[in-house]
Design a protein around this motif. Structure first.
Motif, PDB file in Angstrom:
ATOM      1  N   GLU A  74      11.307   2.304   1.433  1.00 23.23           N
ATOM      2  CA  GLU A  74       9.943   2.711   1.099  1.00 23.23           C
ATOM      3  C   GLU A  74       9.637   4.179   1.332  1.00 23.23           C
ATOM      4  O   GLU A  74       8.655   4.680   0.785  1.00 23.23           O
ATOM      5  N   CYS A  75      10.411   4.891   2.110  1.00 17.33           N
ATOM      6  CA  CYS A  75      10.060   6.269   2.458  1.00 17.33           C
ATOM      7  C   CYS A  75      10.254   7.199   1.264  1.00 17.33           C
ATOM      8  O   CYS A  75      10.900   6.846   0.268  1.00 17.33           O
ATOM      9  N   HIS A 125       0.809  -1.220   0.000  1.00 18.41           N
ATOM     10  CA  HIS A 125       0.000   0.000   0.000  1.00 18.41           C
ATOM     11  C   HIS A 125       0.843   1.272   0.000  1.00 18.41           C
ATOM     12  O   HIS A 125       0.276   2.375   0.069  1.00 18.41           O
ATOM     13  N   CYS A 126       2.191   1.121  -0.055  1.00 21.45           N
ATOM     14  CA  CYS A 126       3.090   2.298  -0.096  1.00 21.45           C
ATOM     15  C   CYS A 126       2.760   3.269   1.035  1.00 21.45           C
ATOM     16  O   CYS A 126       2.592   4.487   0.827  1.00 21.45           O
ATOM     17  N   LEU A 127       2.673   2.743   2.239  1.00 16.63           N
ATOM     18  CA  LEU A 127       2.218   3.555   3.365  1.00 16.63           C
ATOM     19  C   LEU A 127       3.240   4.592   3.800  1.00 16.63           C
ATOM     20  O   LEU A 127       2.894   5.527   4.538  1.00 16.63           O
ATOM     21  N   LEU A 128       4.502   4.458   3.403  1.00 16.06           N
ATOM     22  CA  LEU A 128       5.538   5.403   3.827  1.00 16.06           C
ATOM     23  C   LEU A 128       5.946   6.370   2.723  1.00 16.06           C
ATOM     24  O   LEU A 128       6.895   7.139   2.888  1.00 16.06           O
ATOM     25  N   SER A 129       5.254   6.346   1.583  1.00 17.90           N
ATOM     26  CA  SER A 129       5.710   7.124   0.425  1.00 17.90           C
ATOM     27  C   SER A 129       5.447   8.618   0.548  1.00 17.90           C
ATOM     28  O   SER A 129       6.109   9.419  -0.117  1.00 17.90           O
ATOM     29  N   GLU A 130       4.460   9.038   1.354  1.00 22.67           N
ATOM     30  CA  GLU A 130       4.191  10.464   1.607  1.00 22.67           C
ATOM     31  C   GLU A 130       4.128  11.280   0.319  1.00 22.67           C
ATOM     32  O   GLU A 130       4.917  12.215   0.107  1.00 22.67           O
ATOM     33  N   SER A 179      20.144  -3.938   6.898  1.00 25.62           N
ATOM     34  CA  SER A 179      19.515  -2.618   6.800  1.00 25.62           C
ATOM     35  C   SER A 179      20.492  -1.576   6.277  1.00 25.62           C
ATOM     36  O   SER A 179      20.106  -0.684   5.506  1.00 25.62           O
ATOM     37  N   LEU A 180      21.756  -1.670   6.663  1.00 22.81           N
ATOM     38  CA  LEU A 180      22.762  -0.746   6.134  1.00 22.81           C
ATOM     39  C   LEU A 180      22.953  -0.946   4.636  1.00 22.81           C
ATOM     40  O   LEU A 180      23.136   0.024   3.883  1.00 22.81           O
ATOM     41  N   ALA A 181      22.930  -2.189   4.202  1.00 28.12           N
ATOM     42  CA  ALA A 181      23.038  -2.458   2.768  1.00 28.12           C
ATOM     43  C   ALA A 181      21.847  -1.858   2.015  1.00 28.12           C
ATOM     44  O   ALA A 181      22.010  -1.283   0.924  1.00 28.12           O
ATOM     45  N   ASP A 182      20.638  -1.965   2.598  1.00 29.18           N
ATOM     46  CA  ASP A 182      19.462  -1.344   1.978  1.00 29.18           C
ATOM     47  C   ASP A 182      19.614   0.174   1.919  1.00 29.18           C
ATOM     48  O   ASP A 182      19.258   0.805   0.915  1.00 29.18           O
ATOM     49  N   LEU A 183      20.135   0.758   2.986  1.00 31.39           N
ATOM     50  CA  LEU A 183      20.316   2.210   3.024  1.00 31.39           C
ATOM     51  C   LEU A 183      21.317   2.661   1.955  1.00 31.39           C
ATOM     52  O   LEU A 183      21.081   3.643   1.232  1.00 31.39           O
ATOM     53  N   LEU A 184      22.451   1.969   1.830  1.00 26.28           N
ATOM     54  CA  LEU A 184      23.461   2.344   0.839  1.00 26.28           C
ATOM     55  C   LEU A 184      22.938   2.169  -0.583  1.00 26.28           C
ATOM     56  O   LEU A 184      23.254   2.967  -1.477  1.00 26.28           O
ATOM     57  N   THR A 185      22.155   1.119  -0.805  1.00 26.35           N
ATOM     58  CA  THR A 185      21.583   0.892  -2.130  1.00 26.35           C
ATOM     59  C   THR A 185      20.659   2.038  -2.520  1.00 26.35           C
ATOM     60  O   THR A 185      20.685   2.519  -3.670  1.00 26.35           O
ATOM     61  N   ARG A 186      19.857   2.513  -1.591  1.00 26.08           N
ATOM     62  CA  ARG A 186      18.961   3.656  -1.857  1.00 26.08           C
ATOM     63  C   ARG A 186      19.773   4.940  -2.010  1.00 26.08           C
ATOM     64  O   ARG A 186      19.506   5.761  -2.899  1.00 26.08           O
ATOM     65  N   VAL A 246       3.726   9.065   9.535  1.00 28.58           N
ATOM     66  CA  VAL A 246       5.079   8.555   9.284  1.00 28.58           C
ATOM     67  C   VAL A 246       6.023   8.983  10.397  1.00 28.58           C
ATOM     68  O   VAL A 246       6.911   8.221  10.803  1.00 28.58           O
ATOM     69  N   ASP A 247       5.829  10.206  10.925  1.00 24.95           N
ATOM     70  CA  ASP A 247       6.639  10.646  12.072  1.00 24.95           C
ATOM     71  C   ASP A 247       6.440   9.715  13.261  1.00 24.95           C
ATOM     72  O   ASP A 247       7.407   9.349  13.958  1.00 24.95           O
TER      73      ASP A 247
END
Length: 650
Positions: free
Chosen positions: A109-110, A54-59, A146-153, A77-78
């Motif tokens: 997702e954010c 549902h892309c709940l964090l896309s804002e 999670s760090l790998a996901d962060l670096l990829t983004r 989201v906050d």
């Protein structure tokens, strides 16, 4: 219920903040409430699925959206991030693990604006969980992911590349410590994922790490590699050695795990992929060539140990000369430590296969500059592996036991499979540039085809032949055709008695006589004969050794696909000697594959050992090969055209 009356459907944006707050209440534990980790392991996938679906964090922020809804969504989201940071601050490792996992999902997702304003805070927060005093293995693994996901983004935003490199540089030493000091394989796998993201997306962070090593080298001015002697470095050598030392710190941490060979194939391949990416950190052709040479030398050294007693010493010496030409200096070994052999009684199969996997990836992965591939050295390595079949040279008979020979024979199929994979990678990476080596490749492939009987390996061989035919054309088809025809005939003729009854001889012209399997038995040489004798002396044909067993359908499909390519590429040149027998064989195979009806779930009762889908694929392959025989150039009309057209009409 009043607030839901205002929603149009499940796509209404007003539903997203409401749903997100409901998920917070339902799944995220309050600060004073304990967490049931067993339940969380089952609930987390459901939570993540809903958030992503549902892309709940896309804002979404658009002028067409009601500003009140935007503020409501932003507030939700906050609250979500507030709950995650609260979980991260918990002293309980299970709560911390949940928060880290969901923060990784949030990084993916954010919204872009949210990510760019928060990535630095999130990275530093996650960094603390892969450094001392963190001791929970579960938390370390989740943090690496999670760090790998962060670096990829983060790599998607070129405007923050410089800041990203600085932040990524903070992760290099902690990751290397995880690889060097932690003793849990799952942690190494997580560290390998993170290291891959560092090298692939932020190679400059590795350069930043090299700079620290350069200062260390400049201060000492000495080499400390054991086994190569200690000498004072000249001033002009210090820069080169500085890069080398920095490279080896990363390389040694990875290589030590691979060379130990004690871990799962999945983990070893992930570590190997990181090694493959290391030359990209500098991006020049010398780095690529040096890493490839290290791989090949390490493989050769391990093969020397593995093949003791089943290979003549001259073969290993020949391979070594090709890897290190006369007059060239021997490079530092992989990881900086000299090869000392394995202490256990087992063969280093896992290490050899991982290093060969690395060679394959280096050949098939993109690289920023053009490099020179050591084709001759790699082909010699492939030939060396494929020549060894477990037989003993005469000179080694007094020194080998049956247990040692059994051990080697049990591991050879795996080594042969990776050797064929390396040959496939060479063909994929070089294509027509292999023409100067085509005769050598044909000799290696055809010799091995005569001795190979394992289905998985024969499928790979057929795949190699198809690639050679497509990449090099009719020239190589002329030389491959006799061996291809012989092996395809053996594989397709090894059918059950019921299948052999139906043949074009009974339904078509007499000129299409079917090739018959030869039941003559050759004289076998002694099992202890030398490898040279085994290669050159006549050996039993694969079809003869399989007379009393059916060839698997997957092998037949590979044979048919290869025959289709051969007819398409090489039928117009010197095919008169084999064309009639192949047309007859393909017609017989197509009739036999279809006489029980078309492959589907209902007809599966006739084939208890094969799935219906595999049988349908076999039918399709046989009909496609038959069509290729009709369309291929020929001096006369296809002899079985009428029967084939009737078959296609069904």
């Amino acid at each position: 219920m009043a607030r839901f009356d205002q929603l149009e459907n499940m796509y209404d944006l007003g539903l997203k903040p409401v749903m997100l707050r409901s998920l917070i209440r339902q799944y995220l534990p309050a600060e004073n409430h304990p967490l049931n980790l067993n339940n969380s392991c089952f609930e987390l996938p459901s939570l993540v699925s809903i958030v992503q679906t549902h892309c709940l964090l896309s804002e979404l922020d658009s002028q067409s959206i009601d500003p009140k809804l935007i503020n409501t969504w932003k507030s939700a989201v906050d609250d979500w991030l507030g709950c995650l940071l609260s979980l991260l601050s918990s002293d309980l490792s299970d709560k911390c693990w949940v928060g880290i996992c969901l923060l990784g999902v949030t990084c993916q997702e954010c919204s872009n604006q949210r990510f760019l304003s928060s990535y630095s805070i999130w990275l530093n927060k996650l960094l603390s969980y892969i450094q001392p005093p963190a001791d929970s293995q579960l938390v370390k693994i989740a943090s690496c992911t999670s760090l790998a996901d962060l670096l990829t983004r983060l790599a998607r935003f070129p405007e923050v590349k410089k800041d990203g490199n600085l932040l990524a540089g903070k992760l290099v030493q902690p990751v290397l410590k995880l690889l060097n000091e932690d003793n849990v394989e799952a942690v190494w796998e997580g560290a390998a994922n993170l290291l891959y993201a560092l090298i692939a997306f932020f190679p400059a962070s590795i350069h930043h790490y090299y700079d620290k090593v350069q200062l260390m080298v400049a201060g000492t001015g000495r080499s400390f590699f054991g086994g190569w002697g200690v000498k004072v470095l000249e001033k002009e050598d210090i820069g080169v050695m500085a890069y080398f030392l920095g490279f080896l710190n990363v390389e040694a941490a990875i290589a030590s795990k691979i060379l130990s060979g004690k871990y799962s194939t999945k983990t070893l391949k992930k570590l190997g992929y990181c090694l493959v990416l290391l030359p990209k950190a500098k991006g020049d052709k010398d780095s690529w060539s040096l890493m490839m040479q290290k791989f090949l030398i390490s493989i050769n050294d391990h093969l020397n140990e593995a093949f003791q007693g089943v290979e003549e010493e001259a073969k290993s010496d020949e391979a070594r000369r090709l890897l290190v030409p006369p007059g060239k200096d021997l490079p530092l070994p992989l990881g900086g430590a000299s090869f000392k052999g394995t202490s256990s009684g087992r063969l280093p199969t896992a290490t050899i296969s991982t290093l060969m996997f690395c060679c394959c990836k280096m050949l098939t992965s993109s690289y920023p500059v053009q490099v020179t591939v050591p084709v001759r050295s790699m082909l010699a390595l492939v030939e060396r592996l494929l020549r060894v079949d477990g037989s003993l040279p005469h000179t080694m008979l007094p020194f080998m036991t049956s247990v040692q020979q059994e051990l080697i024979c049990s591991e050879l199929p795996v080594l042969h499979a990776y050797s064929l994979e390396l040959l496939i990678a060479i063909i994929k990476g070089m294509r027509r540039q292999l023409l100067p080596h085509s005769a050598y490749i044909v000799r290696v492939v055809t010799r091995y085809f005569k001795r190979c009987s394992l289905p998985e390996l024969r499928i790979k061989l057929y795949s190699i032949i198809r690639m050679l035919l497509v990449s090099m054309g009719v020239g190589i088809a002329i030389y491959l055709a006799p061996d291809v025809i012989e092996n395809v005939s053996n594989d397709l003729n090894s059918l059950g008695g019921e299948d052999i009854e139906t043949s074009p001889a009974n339904t078509g012209p007499a000129t299409g006589a079917l090739p018959q399997l030869s039941n003559r038995k050759r004289k076998h040489g002694a099992k202890t004969g030398s490898l040279e004798e085994k290669q050159d002396a006549p050996s039993p044909k694969v079809g003869e050794s399989n007379t009393h067993q059916m060839t698997p359908i997957t092998v037949k499909m590979a044979a048919l696909d290869t025959l289709e390519v051969l007819l398409t590429v090489g039928a117009a040149s010197k095919s008169e000697s084999w064309r009639s027998s192949i047309d007859s064989l393909l017609m017989k195979t197509a009739i036999n594959s279809c006489k029980r009806g078309w492959g589907n779930l209902e007809s599966n009762i006739f084939l208890p050992h094969e799935s219906a889908s595999v049988w349908a694929d076999f039918q399709f392959s046989s009909l496609r090969a038959l069509l290729a025989s009709f369309l291929a150039p020929a001096r006369t009309r296809p002899p079985y055209l009428s029967q084939g057209l009737e078959l296609f009409r069904r």
